[in-house]
Design a protein around this motif. Structure first.
Motif, PDB file in Angstrom:
ATOM      1  N   ARG A  24      -9.439   4.728  -3.313  1.00  9.73           N
ATOM      2  CA  ARG A  24      -8.557   4.613  -2.151  1.00  9.73           C
ATOM      3  C   ARG A  24      -8.152   3.164  -1.958  1.00  9.73           C
ATOM      4  NH1 ARG A  24      -7.758   8.939   0.559  1.00  9.73           N
ATOM      5  NH2 ARG A  24      -9.010  10.736  -0.036  1.00  9.73           N
ATOM      6  N   GLY A  25      -6.935   2.972  -1.443  1.00  9.82           N
ATOM      7  CA  GLY A  25      -6.481   1.605  -1.240  1.00  9.82           C
ATOM      8  C   GLY A  25      -5.221   1.560  -0.408  1.00  9.82           C
ATOM      9  N   ALA A  26      -4.541   0.440  -0.473  1.00 13.39           N
ATOM     10  CA  ALA A  26      -3.316   0.253   0.315  1.00 13.39           C
ATOM     11  C   ALA A  26      -2.353  -0.632  -0.460  1.00 13.39           C
ATOM     12  CB  ALA A  26      -3.644  -0.385   1.658  1.00 13.39           C
ATOM     13  N   THR A  27      -1.073  -0.464  -0.170  1.00 14.44           N
ATOM     14  CA  THR A  27      -0.033  -1.297  -0.774  1.00 14.44           C
ATOM     15  C   THR A  27       0.813  -1.896   0.336  1.00 14.44           C
ATOM     16  OG1 THR A  27       0.031  -0.081  -2.857  1.00 14.44           O
ATOM     17  CG2 THR A  27       2.052  -1.232  -2.223  1.00 14.44           C
ATOM     18  N   THR A  28       1.158  -3.161   0.180  1.00 17.02           N
ATOM     19  CA  THR A  28       2.056  -3.829   1.114  1.00 17.02           C
ATOM     20  C   THR A  28       3.361  -4.121   0.397  1.00 17.02           C
ATOM     21  OG1 THR A  28       0.171  -4.870   2.180  1.00 17.02           O
ATOM     22  CG2 THR A  28       2.323  -5.826   2.644  1.00 17.02           C
ATOM     23  N   VAL A  29       4.468  -3.737   1.022  1.00 23.95           N
ATOM     24  CA  VAL A  29       5.805  -4.011   0.493  1.00 23.95           C
ATOM     25  C   VAL A  29       6.510  -4.952   1.464  1.00 23.95           C
ATOM     26  CG1 VAL A  29       8.070  -3.007  -0.040  1.00 23.95           C
ATOM     27  CG2 VAL A  29       5.980  -1.804  -0.729  1.00 23.95           C
ATOM     28  N   GLU A  30       7.063  -6.051   0.948  1.00 26.09           N
ATOM     29  CA  GLU A  30       7.799  -7.011   1.788  1.00 26.09           C
ATOM     30  C   GLU A  30       9.289  -6.797   1.550  1.00 26.09           C
ATOM     31  OE1 GLU A  30       6.284 -11.029   1.083  1.00 26.09           O
ATOM     32  OE2 GLU A  30       4.462 -10.069   0.350  1.00 26.09           O
ATOM     33  N   ALA A  31       9.974  -6.327   2.574  1.00 24.08           N
ATOM     34  CA  ALA A  31      11.408  -6.058   2.449  1.00 24.08           C
ATOM     35  C   ALA A  31      12.182  -7.380   2.462  1.00 24.08           C
ATOM     36  CB  ALA A  31      11.865  -5.161   3.588  1.00 24.08           C
ATOM     37  N   PRO A  32      13.386  -7.403   1.887  1.00 18.64           N
ATOM     38  CA  PRO A  32      14.187  -8.633   1.895  1.00 18.64           C
ATOM     39  C   PRO A  32      14.479  -9.145   3.313  1.00 18.64           C
ATOM     40  CG  PRO A  32      15.110  -7.059   0.345  1.00 18.64           C
ATOM     41  CD  PRO A  32      14.029  -6.341   1.098  1.00 18.64           C
ATOM     42  N   ASP A  33      14.491  -8.230   4.324  1.00 20.58           N
ATOM     43  CA  ASP A  33      14.751  -8.678   5.703  1.00 20.58           C
ATOM     44  C   ASP A  33      13.516  -9.298   6.354  1.00 20.58           C
ATOM     45  OD1 ASP A  33      13.133  -6.513   6.234  1.00 20.58           O
ATOM     46  OD2 ASP A  33      14.660  -5.324   7.255  1.00 20.58           O
ATOM     47  N   GLY A  34      12.431  -9.440   5.592  1.00 19.73           N
ATOM     48  CA  GLY A  34      11.232 -10.117   6.086  1.00 19.73           C
ATOM     49  C   GLY A  34      10.189  -9.178   6.668  1.00 19.73           C
ATOM     50  N   ARG A  35      10.525  -7.901   6.820  1.00 13.58           N
ATOM     51  CA  ARG A  35       9.562  -6.957   7.397  1.00 13.58           C
ATOM     52  C   ARG A  35       8.557  -6.511   6.348  1.00 13.58           C
ATOM     53  NH1 ARG A  35      12.275  -2.245  10.413  1.00 13.58           N
ATOM     54  NH2 ARG A  35      10.182  -2.054  11.235  1.00 13.58           N
ATOM     55  N   LYS A  36       7.315  -6.338   6.784  1.00 14.76           N
ATOM     56  CA  LYS A  36       6.254  -5.872   5.885  1.00 14.76           C
ATOM     57  C   LYS A  36       5.924  -4.416   6.179  1.00 14.76           C
ATOM     58  CE  LYS A  36       3.797 -10.102   4.693  1.00 14.76           C
ATOM     59  NZ  LYS A  36       2.500 -10.761   4.585  1.00 14.76           N
ATOM     60  N   HIS A  37       5.771  -3.639   5.144  1.00 13.46           N
ATOM     61  CA  HIS A  37       5.413  -2.223   5.275  1.00 13.46           C
ATOM     62  C   HIS A  37       4.123  -1.989   4.495  1.00 13.46           C
ATOM     63  CE1 HIS A  37       9.524  -1.328   6.749  1.00 13.46           C
ATOM     64  NE2 HIS A  37       9.867  -2.263   5.882  1.00 13.46           N
ATOM     65  N   SER A  38       3.115  -1.437   5.157  1.00 12.72           N
ATOM     66  CA  SER A  38       1.848  -1.139   4.483  1.00 12.72           C
ATOM     67  C   SER A  38       1.539   0.340   4.611  1.00 12.72           C
ATOM     68  CB  SER A  38       0.694  -1.940   5.093  1.00 12.72           C
ATOM     69  OG  SER A  38       0.849  -3.297   4.797  1.00 12.72           O
ATOM     70  N   PHE A  39       0.979   0.897   3.562  1.00 13.33           N
ATOM     71  CA  PHE A  39       0.569   2.307   3.626  1.00 13.33           C
ATOM     72  C   PHE A  39      -0.705   2.489   2.808  1.00 13.33           C
ATOM     73  CE2 PHE A  39       3.793   1.540   0.447  1.00 13.33           C
ATOM     74  CZ  PHE A  39       3.316   2.148  -0.700  1.00 13.33           C
ATOM     75  N   GLU A  40      -1.502   3.468   3.256  1.00  9.65           N
ATOM     76  CA  GLU A  40      -2.795   3.724   2.606  1.00  9.65           C
ATOM     77  C   GLU A  40      -2.700   4.947   1.719  1.00  9.65           C
ATOM     78  OE1 GLU A  40      -5.860   3.918   5.546  1.00  9.65           O
ATOM     79  OE2 GLU A  40      -5.426   1.894   6.286  1.00  9.65           O
ATOM     80  N   TRP A  41      -3.314   4.841   0.540  1.00  9.48           N
ATOM     81  CA  TRP A  41      -3.217   5.926  -0.426  1.00  9.48           C
ATOM     82  C   TRP A  41      -4.589   6.319  -0.965  1.00  9.48           C
ATOM     83  CZ3 TRP A  41      -5.223   3.110  -4.298  1.00  9.48           C
ATOM     84  CH2 TRP A  41      -4.820   1.794  -4.502  1.00  9.48           C
ATOM     85  N   GLY A  42      -4.611   7.483  -1.653  1.00 12.05           N
ATOM     86  CA  GLY A  42      -5.842   7.984  -2.268  1.00 12.05           C
ATOM     87  C   GLY A  42      -5.486   8.828  -3.480  1.00 12.05           C
ATOM     88  N   PRO A  43      -6.465   9.514  -4.065  1.00 14.05           N
ATOM     89  CA  PRO A  43      -6.188  10.325  -5.255  1.00 14.05           C
ATOM     90  C   PRO A  43      -5.069  11.329  -4.984  1.00 14.05           C
ATOM     91  CG  PRO A  43      -8.542  10.215  -4.828  1.00 14.05           C
ATOM     92  CD  PRO A  43      -7.868   9.594  -3.640  1.00 14.05           C
TER      93      PRO A  43
END
Ligand code: FE2
Length: 375
Positions: free
Chosen positions: A92-111
């Motif tokens: 299990r973990g998480a990914t952070t995506v940084e959009a060009p407009d400066g906003r950060k999006h994080s989401f948690e994932w698993g199998p």
């Protein structure tokens, strides 16, 4: 003569192949791979462990990078001008995506999670556990874009902001939009599918399996990559079909086998791939027929990822593939109907079901198709 030409620096230069050697992680060349047990080695560029998986059937456009993040660890932040789809195998973990407009999006994932990285957005993957490693497969069109531009800095150091590829905020929360097209071509538009094992799927009767066949295409992060998930029921198998190379197929639930053969070959005596969760393989090329068989006591699901999805046109060959995928070869399509298949296919399937203590349901289905075809 051919070997001499391979070393000639002015002939058929493969920028992707040259670049992948500089990654200094294993390059696994195989017909099929068990992604859960495949040995990996440290990656200096990305952190964690990794290996490139070059399947025999990977085609020209797509590659697979298998990654592992140690407990409590993170991979390095990166961005790139190629599309990338990530399927989580374990942990299990998480990914952070940084959009060009400066906003950060994080989401948690698993199998069983699947997500797309918006093209050229900074992103970073983190392991959410302090005690267990996590493993995922990243399927990308890096070979296509590296060979198209043959400039590594352009792909990994490009500043162009693709804000439109980021999509809606809710797409990072596992929500999405269903786009009805036609059975087999219906699409779910999102950036993140939290759990492929329980995702609800529309019917796709044309692909057989006694009416148990279900399927949806994914449009992930607005990319041109193909991804779809298919399910077929207990005691059933799907119709044989063929298409171009590049479809990277992961077993998501259940277990079973696939047969692969060329026209005129014995379908049950040529190539067989046994699969279970973690298995990855790719049918090698356009003329090769392949057929998927569920021998588990639960419905089997598989995820296929490739280049050229249902949403965006990339070539007439891919478009034709969508048009012909559930049309009989007798009508110029790419599918073998049950009434036309080699009888050894059903005989083998019944033996496999018996070995697994599963009641095969296909003899009646095939017989009724034969009666309809001849009556
Ligand atoms: Fe296929």
């Amino acid at each position: 003569m051919a070997d001499e030409l391979l070393d000639n620096p002015f002939y058929q230069v493969d920028t992707y192949r040259e670049w992948v050697k500089t990654e200094h992680v294993p390059i696994v060349e195989a017909y099929a791979v068990d992604c859960l047990s495949q040995p990996l080695e440290p990656s200096q560029r990305l952190g964690g462990l990794g290996a490139y998986i070059h399947l025999v059937g990977r085609g020209d456009a797509v590659t697979c990078y298998l990654a592992e993040i140690p407990p409590g660890g993170s991979l390095k932040r990166e961005k790139h001008l190629h599309d990338k789809l990530v399927y989580v195998l374990s942990g299990r973990g998480a990914t952070t995506v940084e959009a060009p407009d400066g906003r950060k999006h994080s989401f948690e994932w698993g199998p069983g999670s699947l997500f797309g990285i918006p093209i050229n957005a900074w992103h970073q993957h983190h392991n959410g556990s302090g005690s267990e490693p996590t493993r995922f497969a990243a399927i990308s069109d890096l070979p296509l874009v590296l060979n198209l531009f043959h400039n590594v800095d352009f792909i990994f150091g490009n500043e162009y902001p693709f804000q439109e590829r980021v999509g809606e905020d809710r797409y990072f929360r596992g929500q999405g939009e269903f786009r009805a097209v036609k059975p087999g071509r219906h699409q779910w538009e999102t950036n993140f599918v939290p759990d492929l094992t329980s995702f609800e799927l529309p019917e796709w009767k044309e692909r057989g399996a006694g009416g148990t066949s279900r399927n949806v295409q994914f449009t992930l992060a607005g990319s041109t990559m193909h991804a779809h998930i298919s399910e077929f029921g207990v005691g059933t198998y799907k119709k044989a079909h063929r298409h171009d190379a590049g479809a990277h197929i992961f077993c998501v639930t259940g277990h079973g086998y696939s047969l692969l053969w060329l026209e005129g070959q014995n379908p049950v005596g040529t190539v067989r791939v046994d699969w279970k969760p973690g298995t990855l393989y790719a049918p090698p090329d356009g003329p090769t027929f392949h057929q998927h068989f569920n021998s588990a006591s639960v419905p089997s699901r598989y995820l296929a990822m490739s280049f050229g999805g249902a949403r965006y046109f990339v070539s007439n060959a891919r478009k034709k593939n969508y048009e012909n995928m559930d049309k009989s070869v007798k009508e110029g399509g790419n599918q073998i109907e049950y009434e036309d298949e080699d009888s050894r296919i059903l005989d083998l399937y019944e033996r496999e079901c018996a070995l697994n203590g599963v009641q095969a349901r296909m003899r009646q289905i095939v017989a009724s198709r034969l009666v309809a075809a001849t009556g």
